[in-house]
Design a protein around this motif. Sequence first.
Motif, PDB file in Angstrom:
ATOM      1  N   PRO A 177     -48.586  16.570  24.224  1.00  0.00           N
ATOM      2  CA  PRO A 177     -49.493  15.081  24.950  1.00  0.00           C
ATOM      3  C   PRO A 177     -51.214  15.709  24.318  1.00  0.00           C
ATOM      4  O   PRO A 177     -51.548  14.692  24.668  1.00  0.00           O
ATOM      5  CB  PRO A 177     -49.066  16.160  25.707  1.00  0.00           C
ATOM      6  CG  PRO A 177     -48.509  17.616  25.860  1.00  0.00           C
ATOM      7  CD  PRO A 177     -48.465  17.930  24.151  1.00  0.00           C
ATOM      8  N   VAL A 228     -48.090   4.743  23.035  1.00  0.00           N
ATOM      9  CA  VAL A 228     -48.050   6.400  23.533  1.00  0.00           C
ATOM     10  C   VAL A 228     -49.388   6.901  22.594  1.00  0.00           C
ATOM     11  O   VAL A 228     -50.133   7.775  23.371  1.00  0.00           O
ATOM     12  CB  VAL A 228     -46.758   7.025  22.304  1.00  0.00           C
ATOM     13  CG1 VAL A 228     -47.257   8.620  22.856  1.00  0.00           C
ATOM     14  CG2 VAL A 228     -45.308   6.492  23.302  1.00  0.00           C
ATOM     15  N   GLY A 260     -52.207   5.834  25.438  1.00  0.00           N
ATOM     16  CA  GLY A 260     -51.337   5.663  26.553  1.00  0.00           C
ATOM     17  C   GLY A 260     -52.219   7.528  27.738  1.00  0.00           C
ATOM     18  O   GLY A 260     -52.131   7.490  28.676  1.00  0.00           O
ATOM     19  N   GLY A 261     -52.199   7.964  26.560  1.00  0.00           N
ATOM     20  CA  GLY A 261     -52.193   9.203  27.368  1.00  0.00           C
ATOM     21  C   GLY A 261     -53.955   9.509  27.888  1.00  0.00           C
ATOM     22  O   GLY A 261     -53.665  10.471  29.136  1.00  0.00           O
ATOM     23  N   ASP A 270     -50.589   2.903  29.301  1.00  0.00           N
ATOM     24  CA  ASP A 270     -50.729   3.782  30.621  1.00  0.00           C
ATOM     25  C   ASP A 270     -48.963   4.634  30.348  1.00  0.00           C
ATOM     26  O   ASP A 270     -48.854   3.801  30.490  1.00  0.00           O
ATOM     27  CB  ASP A 270     -50.714   4.191  31.649  1.00  0.00           C
ATOM     28  CG  ASP A 270     -50.944   5.303  32.133  1.00  0.00           C
ATOM     29  OD1 ASP A 270     -50.448   5.679  33.140  1.00  0.00           O
ATOM     30  OD2 ASP A 270     -52.340   5.373  32.171  1.00  0.00           O
ATOM     31  N   TRP A 271     -48.761   5.783  30.370  1.00  0.00           N
ATOM     32  CA  TRP A 271     -47.571   7.041  30.184  1.00  0.00           C
ATOM     33  C   TRP A 271     -46.661   6.717  30.782  1.00  0.00           C
ATOM     34  O   TRP A 271     -45.727   5.998  31.182  1.00  0.00           O
ATOM     35  CB  TRP A 271     -47.578   8.143  29.694  1.00  0.00           C
ATOM     36  CG  TRP A 271     -47.922   8.429  28.612  1.00  0.00           C
ATOM     37  CD1 TRP A 271     -48.023   7.743  27.541  1.00  0.00           C
ATOM     38  CD2 TRP A 271     -48.790   9.942  28.069  1.00  0.00           C
ATOM     39  NE1 TRP A 271     -48.915   8.147  26.394  1.00  0.00           N
ATOM     40  CE2 TRP A 271     -49.066   9.843  26.348  1.00  0.00           C
ATOM     41  CE3 TRP A 271     -48.858  11.077  28.081  1.00  0.00           C
ATOM     42  CZ2 TRP A 271     -49.123  10.724  26.228  1.00  0.00           C
ATOM     43  CZ3 TRP A 271     -49.740  12.249  27.888  1.00  0.00           C
ATOM     44  CH2 TRP A 271     -50.039  12.097  27.022  1.00  0.00           C
ATOM     45  N   PRO A 295     -42.644   8.884  27.017  1.00  0.00           N
ATOM     46  CA  PRO A 295     -44.142   8.738  27.981  1.00  0.00           C
ATOM     47  C   PRO A 295     -43.664   9.848  28.640  1.00  0.00           C
ATOM     48  O   PRO A 295     -44.445  11.052  28.847  1.00  0.00           O
ATOM     49  CB  PRO A 295     -44.333   7.696  28.095  1.00  0.00           C
ATOM     50  CG  PRO A 295     -42.754   6.765  27.594  1.00  0.00           C
ATOM     51  CD  PRO A 295     -42.930   7.375  26.520  1.00  0.00           C
ATOM     52  N   LEU A 342     -43.397  13.432  26.804  1.00  0.00           N
ATOM     53  CA  LEU A 342     -45.212  13.835  26.629  1.00  0.00           C
ATOM     54  C   LEU A 342     -46.263  14.577  28.580  1.00  0.00           C
ATOM     55  O   LEU A 342     -46.161  15.579  28.785  1.00  0.00           O
ATOM     56  CB  LEU A 342     -46.386  12.286  26.486  1.00  0.00           C
ATOM     57  CG  LEU A 342     -45.399  12.381  25.437  1.00  0.00           C
ATOM     58  CD1 LEU A 342     -45.820  10.833  24.382  1.00  0.00           C
ATOM     59  CD2 LEU A 342     -46.194  13.590  24.021  1.00  0.00           C
ATOM     60  N   ILE A 343     -45.242  12.869  29.306  1.00  0.00           N
ATOM     61  CA  ILE A 343     -46.097  14.187  31.213  1.00  0.00           C
ATOM     62  C   ILE A 343     -45.988  14.998  31.049  1.00  0.00           C
ATOM     63  O   ILE A 343     -45.814  15.740  31.773  1.00  0.00           O
ATOM     64  CB  ILE A 343     -45.288  12.777  32.116  1.00  0.00           C
ATOM     65  CG1 ILE A 343     -46.198  11.140  31.438  1.00  0.00           C
ATOM     66  CG2 ILE A 343     -45.565  13.266  33.206  1.00  0.00           C
ATOM     67  CD1 ILE A 343     -45.990  10.313  31.972  1.00  0.00           C
TER      68      ILE A 343
END
Length: 328
Positions: free
Chosen positions: A22, A64, A67-68, A221-222, A243, A246-247
Amino acid sequence: MSPRTTSGPRRFLLPLLIITVPLLLALLGPLFAGEPGPRAASFTLGGGHWAGTDFVGRDVWRQVLLGGRPVVLTALAATALAYAVALPLGLISALTHRPWLEELLMRPLDVLLAVPSLLFLLLVAAVLTPGAVGLALLVALVNIPDAVRAVRAATAEAAARPAVEALRMQGESWWRTAIGYVGRSALRTLAADAGVRLTGVLYLVATAAFLGIGAEPDAADWAVMVDRNRTGMFVQPWAVVLPAVLIMALTMGTNLLFDAALTRRDRRPGRDRRDRGPGRDRRVQRSEPPERTPRPGHPTPAPPPPTDGTPPAPGRDEKSIRAAERGR
């Protein structure tokens, strides 16, 4: 495998494996996102989109990659701002000898601490429209009261030691005493709090973006992706799963990384087992005299007399046996 059950650099292996993906996608993803392609139908798979499309037909993988960075940079900035304010306030509150100054610093923060963080963000968002910078400031503001109390609690014991008074009598500056001695004494506790707080800030930033605070409704954004694409999760799940995973990996890997960094090598469970291992037992056994077995034809030697002043047991002393034989 847990960071507390591994030794040396190996305890960092699992946290780094979890957090690397991530972080790389968040920091380097925009460099490889490329130009946006033509939009396709919403929530479809294939057609040159290996992760499918989102609710407006955009490529999910490109979203993706883009958005991180807002999530990570906002969380890091909010945590740094919170501690930039909390460290001096907590140290002043712990080191001061003026009760009125401590009350002046802590009581307004207690009032702010009584307001739930998410409710405070919603109230501000109802009046203002914060962007990414505004969201970082708001998240830092709601974390300052708790961070100040954590700093004060971690440094209060060190601030009450006689060494602090000795430093004052030697003419040391306040900053040298606060940072050089009191701050260093509470460094491990504050580092552990920073790891837990960063995880909470990530959760709060993602929740705020999920509710539309600090991010546009169609932003890359995730957290926004999870919110906007949840209606088609059973049709095209990758738009939500990627997402969300990943968060989760970012928050869990951050917590495990701080836990591994704070694990002391001299407190590993295996150290006690080595001290009680077979080698230790053999050394103890060598230091004890071996038991002597009587040879055939030789009498068993009498045990030594007790040293605590008690008379020997009857029939066990050689002189008592001879006296009994003369009496016969």
